[in-house]
Design an enzyme around this catalytic site. Structure first.
Site, PDB file in Angstrom:
ATOM      1  N   SER A 140      35.224  30.713  35.210  1.00  0.00           N
ATOM      2  CA  SER A 140      35.441  31.169  33.774  1.00  0.00           C
ATOM      3  C   SER A 140      35.787  29.852  32.927  1.00  0.00           C
ATOM      4  O   SER A 140      36.143  28.817  33.800  1.00  0.00           O
ATOM      5  CB  SER A 140      36.452  32.255  33.366  1.00  0.00           C
ATOM      6  OG  SER A 140      36.473  32.460  31.968  1.00  0.00           O
ATOM      7  N   TYR A 154      44.747  36.612  34.844  1.00  0.00           N
ATOM      8  CA  TYR A 154      43.163  35.976  34.966  1.00  0.00           C
ATOM      9  C   TYR A 154      42.885  34.654  34.972  1.00  0.00           C
ATOM     10  O   TYR A 154      42.136  34.202  35.826  1.00  0.00           O
ATOM     11  CB  TYR A 154      42.608  36.922  33.804  1.00  0.00           C
ATOM     12  CG  TYR A 154      41.141  36.391  33.456  1.00  0.00           C
ATOM     13  CD1 TYR A 154      40.193  37.261  34.386  1.00  0.00           C
ATOM     14  CD2 TYR A 154      40.720  35.705  32.526  1.00  0.00           C
ATOM     15  CE1 TYR A 154      38.815  36.942  34.126  1.00  0.00           C
ATOM     16  CE2 TYR A 154      39.359  35.543  32.475  1.00  0.00           C
ATOM     17  CZ  TYR A 154      38.309  36.068  33.383  1.00  0.00           C
ATOM     18  OH  TYR A 154      37.066  35.931  33.006  1.00  0.00           O
TER      19      TYR A 154
END
Length: 262
Positions: A140, A154
């Site tokens: 990401s 995350y």
């Protein structure tokens, strides 16, 4: 048909980015096997099979290394080889660092990092056996380049996947296996819908609109746009690329500011 007859495993392929990847892989001729923990898996596989598309599915929690290995062994027996692995399965739950429980932390670590590790470790020996393989990890821009409040767990896991990609790429390069990562910005997926709800339970759509407003392209990406990038990295078109991370974010990480310019 750049993936014609290639055997591809896609984790988390029943929805979101995984569904886009599966659709695009099928378009290019791949034989796709989905590993997912969602109860939607059966329905998704049956739909593809009704359309006479070659898709198999295994309901599995990728945190269970023994179960994952047994499934990968079964796939290899059925198809004779495994050419492509897309480690797409992942989770994101917004919670402040100071109040985050160990359970929520480990939920991210166990799926996003250890789950990816488990599937990859089970697949790599089969790729080595055939001296060919394409591994694509879904990282990401979060953690590697940017982060928002509540994303500590995350962000940590997604940054870790970049290191995993580089380290593994160097270990398997001699076996003609490439390992690359995709770093998406905001793609319209159930995960983004969940983040929007975590941010504003009363009006999650306003959060999505706010995200779009901050992206120079003025919109979120689509799962099929991400799927096309995954197909490129999974094909021989990317034969001289390994150990790298490719950003797909509509230029959301490009602006230095949102107020300066002519």
């Amino acid at each position: 048909m750049k993936l014609e007859n290639k055997v591809a495993i896609v984790t988390g392929g029943a929805m979101g980015n995984g569904a886009g990847i599966v659709d695009v892989f099928l378009k290019y001729g791949a034989k796709v096997i989905i590993l997912d923990y969602s109860p939607k898996l059966k329905e998704v596989v049956e739909k593809y099979q009704r359309d006479k598309k070659l898709v198999g599915g295994y309901l599995v929690d990728i945190r269970d290394a023994n179960k994952v290995k047994a499934i990968v062994d079964d796939i290899a027996r059925r198809f004779g080889r495994i050419d492509i692995l897309v480690n797409n399965a992942g989770v994101a739950k917004l919670e402040p660092f100071e109040t985050m429980t160990d359970e929520v932390r480990d939920y991210h670590f166990d799926i996003n990092i250890k789950g990816t590790w488990n599937v990859t470790k089970a697949v790599v020996p089969y790729m080595k056996r055939h001296q060919y393989g394409k591994i694509v990890n879904l990282s990401s821009v979060t953690g590697n380049m940017v982060a928002d409040p509540g994303e500590v767990a995350y962000a940590t896991t997604k940054a870790a996947l970049t290191g995993f990609t580089k380290g593994l790429a160097m270990e398997v390069i001699k076996d003609h296996i490439t390992v690359n990562a995709i770093c998406p910005g905001y793609i319209m997926t159930p995960m983004v819908e969940g983040i929007a709800k975590d941010s504003n339970q009363q009006d999650p759509q306003s959060v999505v609109a706010g995200i779009a407003a901050g992206i120079p392209m003025g919109r979120l990406g689509t799962i099929h746009e991400l799927g096309e990038l995954a197909a490129f990295l999974a094909s021989d078109e990317s034969s001289y690329i390994t150990g790298t991370s490719v950003v797909i974010d509509g230029a959301s990480t490009l602006p230095e500011t949102m107020s300066v310019g002519v």
